[in-house]
Design a protein around this motif. Structure first.
Motif, PDB file in Angstrom:
ATOM      1  N   VAL A   1     -23.454 -36.010 -16.424  1.00 59.77           N
ATOM      2  CA  VAL A   1     -24.703 -36.449 -17.042  1.00 59.77           C
ATOM      3  C   VAL A   1     -25.839 -36.558 -16.028  1.00 59.77           C
ATOM      4  O   VAL A   1     -25.647 -36.412 -14.816  1.00 59.77           O
ATOM      5  CB  VAL A   1     -24.525 -37.832 -17.714  1.00 59.77           C
ATOM      6  N   SER A   2     -27.002 -36.889 -16.549  1.00 51.37           N
ATOM      7  CA  SER A   2     -28.129 -37.269 -15.710  1.00 51.37           C
ATOM      8  C   SER A   2     -27.881 -38.659 -15.137  1.00 51.37           C
ATOM      9  O   SER A   2     -27.221 -39.499 -15.759  1.00 51.37           O
ATOM     10  CB  SER A   2     -29.406 -37.288 -16.547  1.00 51.37           C
ATOM     11  N   GLN A   3     -28.414 -38.896 -13.970  1.00 49.78           N
ATOM     12  CA  GLN A   3     -28.291 -40.223 -13.355  1.00 49.78           C
ATOM     13  C   GLN A   3     -28.898 -41.311 -14.248  1.00 49.78           C
ATOM     14  O   GLN A   3     -28.493 -42.468 -14.201  1.00 49.78           O
ATOM     15  CB  GLN A   3     -28.986 -40.222 -11.994  1.00 49.78           C
ATOM     16  N   LYS A   4     -29.856 -40.919 -15.072  1.00 47.20           N
ATOM     17  CA  LYS A   4     -30.541 -41.878 -15.937  1.00 47.20           C
ATOM     18  C   LYS A   4     -29.938 -41.957 -17.343  1.00 47.20           C
ATOM     19  O   LYS A   4     -30.504 -42.619 -18.219  1.00 47.20           O
ATOM     20  CB  LYS A   4     -32.021 -41.508 -16.044  1.00 47.20           C
ATOM     21  N   ALA A   5     -28.815 -41.318 -17.563  1.00 42.61           N
ATOM     22  CA  ALA A   5     -28.205 -41.321 -18.893  1.00 42.61           C
ATOM     23  C   ALA A   5     -27.814 -42.732 -19.309  1.00 42.61           C
ATOM     24  O   ALA A   5     -27.405 -43.560 -18.487  1.00 42.61           O
ATOM     25  CB  ALA A   5     -26.976 -40.408 -18.912  1.00 42.61           C
ATOM     26  N   ARG A   6     -27.922 -42.994 -20.597  1.00 40.25           N
ATOM     27  CA  ARG A   6     -27.505 -44.298 -21.118  1.00 40.25           C
ATOM     28  C   ARG A   6     -26.011 -44.511 -20.887  1.00 40.25           C
ATOM     29  O   ARG A   6     -25.238 -43.559 -20.833  1.00 40.25           O
ATOM     30  CB  ARG A   6     -27.803 -44.389 -22.609  1.00 40.25           C
ATOM     31  N   SER A   7     -25.604 -45.758 -20.821  1.00 37.93           N
ATOM     32  CA  SER A   7     -24.198 -46.087 -20.540  1.00 37.93           C
ATOM     33  C   SER A   7     -23.338 -46.135 -21.800  1.00 37.93           C
ATOM     34  O   SER A   7     -22.119 -46.322 -21.709  1.00 37.93           O
ATOM     35  CB  SER A   7     -24.102 -47.433 -19.818  1.00 37.93           C
ATOM     36  N   LEU A   8     -23.946 -45.955 -22.967  1.00 36.83           N
ATOM     37  CA  LEU A   8     -23.226 -46.116 -24.225  1.00 36.83           C
ATOM     38  C   LEU A   8     -21.997 -45.225 -24.308  1.00 36.83           C
ATOM     39  O   LEU A   8     -20.897 -45.690 -24.654  1.00 36.83           O
ATOM     40  CB  LEU A   8     -24.170 -45.814 -25.386  1.00 36.83           C
ATOM     41  N   MET A   9     -22.140 -43.959 -23.995  1.00 36.37           N
ATOM     42  CA  MET A   9     -21.027 -43.028 -24.074  1.00 36.37           C
ATOM     43  C   MET A   9     -19.929 -43.395 -23.079  1.00 36.37           C
ATOM     44  O   MET A   9     -18.739 -43.418 -23.421  1.00 36.37           O
ATOM     45  CB  MET A   9     -21.506 -41.601 -23.807  1.00 36.37           C
ATOM     46  N   TYR A  10     -20.331 -43.674 -21.847  1.00 39.89           N
ATOM     47  CA  TYR A  10     -19.352 -44.047 -20.835  1.00 39.89           C
ATOM     48  C   TYR A  10     -18.564 -45.283 -21.269  1.00 39.89           C
ATOM     49  O   TYR A  10     -17.336 -45.328 -21.134  1.00 39.89           O
ATOM     50  CB  TYR A  10     -20.038 -44.305 -19.497  1.00 39.89           C
ATOM     51  N   ASP A  11     -19.256 -46.288 -21.758  1.00 43.41           N
ATOM     52  CA  ASP A  11     -18.592 -47.530 -22.159  1.00 43.41           C
ATOM     53  C   ASP A  11     -17.571 -47.275 -23.261  1.00 43.41           C
ATOM     54  O   ASP A  11     -16.462 -47.837 -23.244  1.00 43.41           O
ATOM     55  CB  ASP A  11     -19.627 -48.551 -22.630  1.00 43.41           C
ATOM     56  N   HIS A  12     -17.923 -46.418 -24.223  1.00 42.85           N
ATOM     57  CA  HIS A  12     -16.996 -46.103 -25.306  1.00 42.85           C
ATOM     58  C   HIS A  12     -15.759 -45.386 -24.781  1.00 42.85           C
ATOM     59  O   HIS A  12     -14.624 -45.744 -25.134  1.00 42.85           O
ATOM     60  CB  HIS A  12     -17.685 -45.229 -26.349  1.00 42.85           C
ATOM     61  N   LEU A  13     -15.961 -44.382 -23.933  1.00 40.38           N
ATOM     62  CA  LEU A  13     -14.830 -43.617 -23.405  1.00 40.38           C
ATOM     63  C   LEU A  13     -13.945 -44.478 -22.517  1.00 40.38           C
ATOM     64  O   LEU A  13     -12.713 -44.350 -22.544  1.00 40.38           O
ATOM     65  CB  LEU A  13     -15.351 -42.415 -22.624  1.00 40.38           C
ATOM     66  N   ALA A  14     -14.556 -45.360 -21.734  1.00 43.91           N
ATOM     67  CA  ALA A  14     -13.783 -46.240 -20.854  1.00 43.91           C
ATOM     68  C   ALA A  14     -12.918 -47.205 -21.658  1.00 43.91           C
ATOM     69  O   ALA A  14     -11.819 -47.579 -21.225  1.00 43.91           O
ATOM     70  CB  ALA A  14     -14.731 -47.013 -19.935  1.00 43.91           C
ATOM     71  N   ALA A  15     -13.395 -47.591 -22.832  1.00 40.22           N
ATOM     72  CA  ALA A  15     -12.613 -48.483 -23.690  1.00 40.22           C
ATOM     73  C   ALA A  15     -11.462 -47.750 -24.367  1.00 40.22           C
ATOM     74  O   ALA A  15     -10.479 -48.371 -24.779  1.00 40.22           O
ATOM     75  CB  ALA A  15     -13.520 -49.113 -24.750  1.00 40.22           C
ATOM     76  N   GLN A  16     -11.572 -46.418 -24.468  1.00 38.52           N
ATOM     77  CA  GLN A  16     -10.542 -45.604 -25.130  1.00 38.52           C
ATOM     78  C   GLN A  16      -9.465 -45.121 -24.167  1.00 38.52           C
ATOM     79  O   GLN A  16      -8.316 -44.939 -24.546  1.00 38.52           O
ATOM     80  CB  GLN A  16     -11.197 -44.385 -25.786  1.00 38.52           C
ATOM     81  N   GLY A  17      -9.856 -44.863 -22.909  1.00 41.92           N
ATOM     82  CA  GLY A  17      -8.913 -44.309 -21.939  1.00 41.92           C
ATOM     83  C   GLY A  17      -9.519 -44.298 -20.552  1.00 41.92           C
ATOM     84  O   GLY A  17     -10.141 -45.275 -20.134  1.00 41.92           O
ATOM     85  N   GLU A  18      -9.389 -43.174 -19.830  1.00 42.66           N
ATOM     86  CA  GLU A  18      -9.983 -43.035 -18.504  1.00 42.66           C
ATOM     87  C   GLU A  18     -11.196 -42.120 -18.579  1.00 42.66           C
ATOM     88  O   GLU A  18     -11.201 -41.148 -19.330  1.00 42.66           O
ATOM     89  CB  GLU A  18      -8.973 -42.415 -17.522  1.00 42.66           C
ATOM     90  N   VAL A  19     -12.208 -42.408 -17.781  1.00 51.91           N
ATOM     91  CA  VAL A  19     -13.389 -41.558 -17.776  1.00 51.91           C
ATOM     92  C   VAL A  19     -14.010 -41.546 -16.380  1.00 51.91           C
ATOM     93  O   VAL A  19     -14.141 -42.582 -15.737  1.00 51.91           O
ATOM     94  CB  VAL A  19     -14.431 -42.015 -18.822  1.00 51.91           C
ATOM     95  N   ASP A  20     -14.330 -40.353 -15.919  1.00 58.09           N
ATOM     96  CA  ASP A  20     -15.104 -40.178 -14.684  1.00 58.09           C
ATOM     97  C   ASP A  20     -16.506 -39.735 -15.081  1.00 58.09           C
ATOM     98  O   ASP A  20     -16.691 -38.684 -15.683  1.00 58.09           O
ATOM     99  CB  ASP A  20     -14.474 -39.105 -13.781  1.00 58.09           C
ATOM    100  N   ARG A  21     -17.486 -40.556 -14.740  1.00 60.35           N
ATOM    101  CA  ARG A  21     -18.883 -40.169 -14.956  1.00 60.35           C
ATOM    102  C   ARG A  21     -19.373 -39.488 -13.686  1.00 60.35           C
ATOM    103  O   ARG A  21     -19.327 -40.066 -12.601  1.00 60.35           O
ATOM    104  CB  ARG A  21     -19.735 -41.390 -15.269  1.00 60.35           C
ATOM    105  N   ILE A  22     -19.847 -38.250 -13.832  1.00 56.66           N
ATOM    106  CA  ILE A  22     -20.386 -37.506 -12.699  1.00 56.66           C
ATOM    107  C   ILE A  22     -21.897 -37.365 -12.889  1.00 56.66           C
ATOM    108  O   ILE A  22     -22.354 -36.663 -13.796  1.00 56.66           O
ATOM    109  CB  ILE A  22     -19.747 -36.111 -12.574  1.00 56.66           C
ATOM    110  N   ASP A  23     -22.648 -38.038 -12.053  1.00 57.05           N
ATOM    111  CA  ASP A  23     -24.102 -37.901 -12.094  1.00 57.05           C
ATOM    112  C   ASP A  23     -24.485 -36.589 -11.409  1.00 57.05           C
ATOM    113  O   ASP A  23     -24.378 -36.458 -10.186  1.00 57.05           O
ATOM    114  CB  ASP A  23     -24.767 -39.080 -11.386  1.00 57.05           C
ATOM    115  N   LEU A  24     -24.933 -35.624 -12.201  1.00 57.96           N
ATOM    116  CA  LEU A  24     -25.240 -34.289 -11.681  1.00 57.96           C
ATOM    117  C   LEU A  24     -26.651 -34.181 -11.117  1.00 57.96           C
ATOM    118  O   LEU A  24     -26.884 -33.462 -10.142  1.00 57.96           O
ATOM    119  CB  LEU A  24     -25.092 -33.257 -12.797  1.00 57.96           C
TER     120      LEU A  24
END
Length: 227
Positions: free
Chosen positions: A115-138
């Motif tokens: 994602v963008s460094q400025k992307a909202r955290s909503l998606m990350y928070d949902h995925l982290a609650a479901q399993g594992e997630v690596d957010r890569i700020d591109l």
């Protein structure tokens, strides 16, 4: 005469229905590659923008994955250009609908979210609650003051009929320097609309979060003498 529309995003649009003046308010700056991720495998790659698609496969070509999810028709088009099959895409092009329609789709999964460094955290928070997630700020968005100045000058000279915004970043790039405008303003979707409302800018949104729908909305407004 055709209405003069300022498009403030980075992708040029061609149409015979309106006269488009293309003035991007936001550029992008690539961020350093995270070498720890280069050889990882994921159950899901999840893309929320076309810029993320283009940069990800350029700088992380060795990451492997099983499935791909996407938000938005433009994101889907770029993935299709790469020959990539999309396994999940919501019916509306925003994170809220993505999460609502996904239900338990990502439960127990290992996901990669470029994602963008400025992307909202909503998606990350949902995925982290479901399993594992690596957010890569591109990349990070870079606001253009000169673009904001040019747009403002055109509005003051009454050379613009409609101003459009495709992202909250673009909204901030303009309204950090200038007050709300009196000409019609079109927001691509609810997130951008909310950003405009926070700076006291009245606006309207099209039925669908695409440029085609934005242009359709502009033509409807012109037909009803709304500008």
């Amino acid at each position: 005469m055709k209405p003069v529309v300022v498009m403030t995003d980075s992708e040029k649009t061609q149409t015979d229905e309106v006269e488009i003046v293309h003035i991007p308010l936001i550029g992008i700056e690539m961020l350093p590659v995270k070498s720890d991720y280069l050889h990882r495998h994921y159950d899901w790659l999840i893309f929320t923008s076309k810029n993320a698609v283009k940069l990800f496969f350029k700088v992380y070509p060795t990451i492997t994955y099983d499935k791909v999810a996407a938000i938005g028709s433009k994101t889907a088009e770029v993935l299709n250009d790469y020959g990539i099959i999309i396994d999940y895409m919501p019916t509306e092009f925003n994170q809220e609908k993505f999460i609502a329609e996904a239900a338990g789709r990502f439960k127990g999964s290992r996901c990669c979210l470029p994602v963008s460094q400025k992307a909202r955290s909503l998606m990350y928070d949902h995925l982290a609650a479901q399993g594992e997630v690596d957010r890569i700020d591109l990349y990070r968005p870079i606001a253009s003051r000169s673009a904001a100045d040019l747009i403002n000058a055109m509005i003051e000279e009454e050379k613009v009929d409609v101003l459009t915004f495709m992202s909250p970043s673009a909204v901030k790039a303009y309204y950090s320097h200038y007050n709300p405008v009196r000409i019609p303003v079109i927001a691509v979707g609810p997130v951008t609309r909310d950003a405009l409302l926070r700076v006291q800018q009245t606006c309207v949104t099209p039925d669908g979060a695409t440029k085609e729908q934005m242009i359709k909305k502009i033509l409807e407004m012109r037909e009803h003498n709304e500008f």
